[in-house]
Design a protein around this motif. Sequence first.
Motif, PDB file in Angstrom:
ATOM      1  N   PRO A  77      72.427  57.090  73.274  1.00  0.00           N
ATOM      2  CA  PRO A  77      71.722  57.696  74.409  1.00  0.00           C
ATOM      3  C   PRO A  77      71.102  59.056  74.115  1.00  0.00           C
ATOM      4  N   ASP A  78      71.610  59.757  73.088  1.00  0.00           N
ATOM      5  CA  ASP A  78      71.060  61.075  72.762  1.00  0.00           C
ATOM      6  C   ASP A  78      69.858  61.001  71.819  1.00  0.00           C
ATOM      7  N   ALA A  79      69.527  59.818  71.332  1.00  0.00           N
ATOM      8  CA  ALA A  79      68.435  59.683  70.358  1.00  0.00           C
ATOM      9  C   ALA A  79      67.084  59.996  71.003  1.00  0.00           C
ATOM     10  N   ARG A  80      66.202  60.592  70.211  1.00  0.00           N
ATOM     11  CA  ARG A  80      64.826  60.829  70.639  1.00  0.00           C
ATOM     12  C   ARG A  80      63.930  59.793  69.970  1.00  0.00           C
ATOM     13  N   VAL A  81      63.129  59.113  70.755  1.00  0.00           N
ATOM     14  CA  VAL A  81      62.230  58.088  70.221  1.00  0.00           C
ATOM     15  C   VAL A  81      60.795  58.495  70.532  1.00  0.00           C
ATOM     16  N   THR A  82      59.970  58.538  69.499  1.00  0.00           N
ATOM     17  CA  THR A  82      58.553  58.895  69.628  1.00  0.00           C
ATOM     18  C   THR A  82      57.718  57.717  69.154  1.00  0.00           C
ATOM     19  N   ALA A  83      56.679  57.397  69.899  1.00  0.00           N
ATOM     20  CA  ALA A  83      55.795  56.298  69.522  1.00  0.00           C
ATOM     21  C   ALA A  83      54.506  56.828  68.901  1.00  0.00           C
ATOM     22  N   LEU A  84      54.059  56.187  67.833  1.00  0.00           N
ATOM     23  CA  LEU A  84      52.752  56.472  67.245  1.00  0.00           C
ATOM     24  C   LEU A  84      51.748  55.471  67.789  1.00  0.00           C
ATOM     25  N   GLY A  85      50.521  55.933  68.054  1.00  0.00           N
ATOM     26  CA  GLY A  85      49.495  55.028  68.539  1.00  0.00           C
ATOM     27  C   GLY A  85      48.121  55.602  68.319  1.00  0.00           C
ATOM     28  N   THR A  86      47.125  54.899  68.818  1.00  0.00           N
ATOM     29  CA  THR A  86      45.745  55.359  68.724  1.00  0.00           C
ATOM     30  C   THR A  86      45.174  55.506  70.127  1.00  0.00           C
ATOM     31  N   SER A  87      44.077  56.224  70.225  1.00  0.00           N
ATOM     32  CA  SER A  87      43.484  56.478  71.536  1.00  0.00           C
ATOM     33  C   SER A  87      42.828  55.249  72.139  1.00  0.00           C
ATOM     34  N   ARG A  88      42.614  54.210  71.341  1.00  0.00           N
ATOM     35  CA  ARG A  88      41.900  53.040  71.856  1.00  0.00           C
ATOM     36  C   ARG A  88      42.790  51.818  72.056  1.00  0.00           C
ATOM     37  N   GLY A  89      44.089  51.974  71.875  1.00  0.00           N
ATOM     38  CA  GLY A  89      44.995  50.846  72.024  1.00  0.00           C
ATOM     39  C   GLY A  89      45.658  50.797  73.395  1.00  0.00           C
ATOM     40  N   LEU A  90      46.319  49.673  73.672  1.00  0.00           N
ATOM     41  CA  LEU A  90      47.029  49.503  74.937  1.00  0.00           C
ATOM     42  C   LEU A  90      48.205  50.459  75.070  1.00  0.00           C
ATOM     43  N   GLU A  91      48.625  51.055  73.951  1.00  0.00           N
ATOM     44  CA  GLU A  91      49.779  51.960  74.000  1.00  0.00           C
ATOM     45  C   GLU A  91      49.530  53.179  74.881  1.00  0.00           C
ATOM     46  N   THR A  92      48.279  53.571  75.069  1.00  0.00           N
ATOM     47  CA  THR A  92      47.999  54.745  75.911  1.00  0.00           C
ATOM     48  C   THR A  92      48.436  54.508  77.345  1.00  0.00           C
ATOM     49  N   THR A  93      48.547  53.254  77.739  1.00  0.00           N
ATOM     50  CA  THR A  93      49.048  52.900  79.073  1.00  0.00           C
ATOM     51  C   THR A  93      50.505  52.467  79.028  1.00  0.00           C
ATOM     52  N   LEU A  94      50.836  51.577  78.084  1.00  0.00           N
ATOM     53  CA  LEU A  94      52.165  50.964  78.069  1.00  0.00           C
ATOM     54  C   LEU A  94      53.273  51.930  77.681  1.00  0.00           C
ATOM     55  N   VAL A  95      53.018  52.803  76.704  1.00  0.00           N
ATOM     56  CA  VAL A  95      54.086  53.688  76.229  1.00  0.00           C
ATOM     57  C   VAL A  95      54.495  54.723  77.283  1.00  0.00           C
ATOM     58  N   PRO A  96      53.559  55.486  77.860  1.00  0.00           N
ATOM     59  CA  PRO A  96      53.972  56.451  78.896  1.00  0.00           C
ATOM     60  C   PRO A  96      54.651  55.777  80.085  1.00  0.00           C
ATOM     61  N   LYS A  97      54.207  54.570  80.428  1.00  0.00           N
ATOM     62  CA  LYS A  97      54.803  53.852  81.557  1.00  0.00           C
ATOM     63  C   LYS A  97      56.274  53.545  81.305  1.00  0.00           C
ATOM     64  N   ARG A  98      56.639  53.389  80.034  1.00  0.00           N
ATOM     65  CA  ARG A  98      58.040  53.107  79.687  1.00  0.00           C
ATOM     66  C   ARG A  98      58.841  54.381  79.440  1.00  0.00           C
ATOM     67  N   GLY A  99      58.193  55.539  79.557  1.00  0.00           N
ATOM     68  CA  GLY A  99      58.922  56.797  79.496  1.00  0.00           C
ATOM     69  C   GLY A  99      59.103  57.392  78.120  1.00  0.00           C
ATOM     70  N   TYR A 100      58.266  57.004  77.149  1.00  0.00           N
ATOM     71  CA  TYR A 100      58.389  57.536  75.796  1.00  0.00           C
ATOM     72  C   TYR A 100      57.173  58.400  75.448  1.00  0.00           C
ATOM     73  N   PRO A 101      57.377  59.484  74.694  1.00  0.00           N
ATOM     74  CA  PRO A 101      56.227  60.289  74.262  1.00  0.00           C
ATOM     75  C   PRO A 101      55.377  59.533  73.261  1.00  0.00           C
ATOM     76  N   LEU A 102      54.060  59.725  73.367  1.00  0.00           N
ATOM     77  CA  LEU A 102      53.109  59.049  72.488  1.00  0.00           C
ATOM     78  C   LEU A 102      52.328  60.080  71.698  1.00  0.00           C
ATOM     79  N   GLU A 103      52.326  59.934  70.376  1.00  0.00           N
ATOM     80  CA  GLU A 103      51.533  60.794  69.500  1.00  0.00           C
ATOM     81  C   GLU A 103      50.388  59.973  68.926  1.00  0.00           C
TER      82      GLU A 103
END
Length: 378
Positions: free
Chosen positions: A40-66
């Motif tokens: 539970p103490d782990a920090r998880v960061t997602a890598l993505g691009t500005s043109r992928g679905l991750e710009t919507t899906l990742v923040p919606k799941r509560g994870y930081p997106l770089e």
Amino acid sequence: MSDSPRSPRRPLSVVVAGGGTAGHIEPALALADAVRRLRPDARVTALGTSRGLETTLVPKRGYPLELVPPVPLPRKPSKDLAALPWRVVNSVRRTRKVLRAVEADVVVGFGGYVALPAYLAARLPGSRVPVVVHEANASAGIANKVGARHAAAVAAAVPGSGLDGPVIGMPLRRAITTLDREALRAKARAHFGLDPDAPTLLVFGGSQGARSLNEAVAGAAGALRAAGIGVLHAHGPKNTVEVPRGTPPYVAVPYLERMDLAYAAADLAICRSGAMTVAEVSAVGLPAVYVPLPHGNGEQRLNALPVVEHGGGILVEDADLTPEKVVELVVPLLTSGERLSAMSAGARRTGHADADETLARMVLEAAEGTAGTEGIDR
């Protein structure tokens, strides 16, 4: 981030690289959820691009997106291929900055445009972050082949990927792996405005839809209705289908926000056979007619084969999917409860409900430098 051991006072930092399509993003997020359950103490960061679905899906799941520059890998000689070296260097530099900023202890790649720079950045001198690779498809992509060469651990969703690692299945959301379709059926059909009692066909072709599926099933709408079959059809946000109103309803929507309810509402699916689609449909025990994409290297057909061989699905080539073929296949299936039950059981036999936590344990072991041992203290 360095070659030195992680301070026991600092929370574990996990970076997941799976941007681009839902087939890369969803398993990355399922893995992230599993890591957080185990640590539970782990920090998880997602890598993505500005043109992928991750710009919507990742923040919606509560994870930081770089965001990092994408590195598409052209299959044929072109201007894009000539620009590839510079794109790789540029993306690796940006990715290395992210890994340093979040003090990454492990990088987990799922293929796609951001996986290659993540693998390369993790290997740079002064970084040396352990890498874990998960291959979703029956035929591994170039990025994962590169990443697997020096990975601390490699895993695959299905046999025959070409990578040397255990077959653990596809990491899926708990909303899918714990889904009770029968218990949710009435609620699900009410949610979509479907007939509560009619056998129901679910049609979807990925997040953008599929024209051939749209045309074939919409063209069969009259015959399906005459047979007493309801339809839930996700045609894609840029597409439309026109069908006459009637009973049972033919419900056409651009996109399905609640795939769990869509699976619960259905008795049979017609869909593509991307790795994520096959994994989810089989995990919930939904019989399916799989129509692989006619392009690429044939991996979609390979993805569906294990389910088909276990009796959980039927393969139909894209060129063969006509309105007449839809009627020929769907009407007998949806009017035979015994056949559907057997197919449902066959689909479930190919599923891996615990793939998310299996992969999470491999990731934690790699981060702690214990990959290949008995594991970390959990």
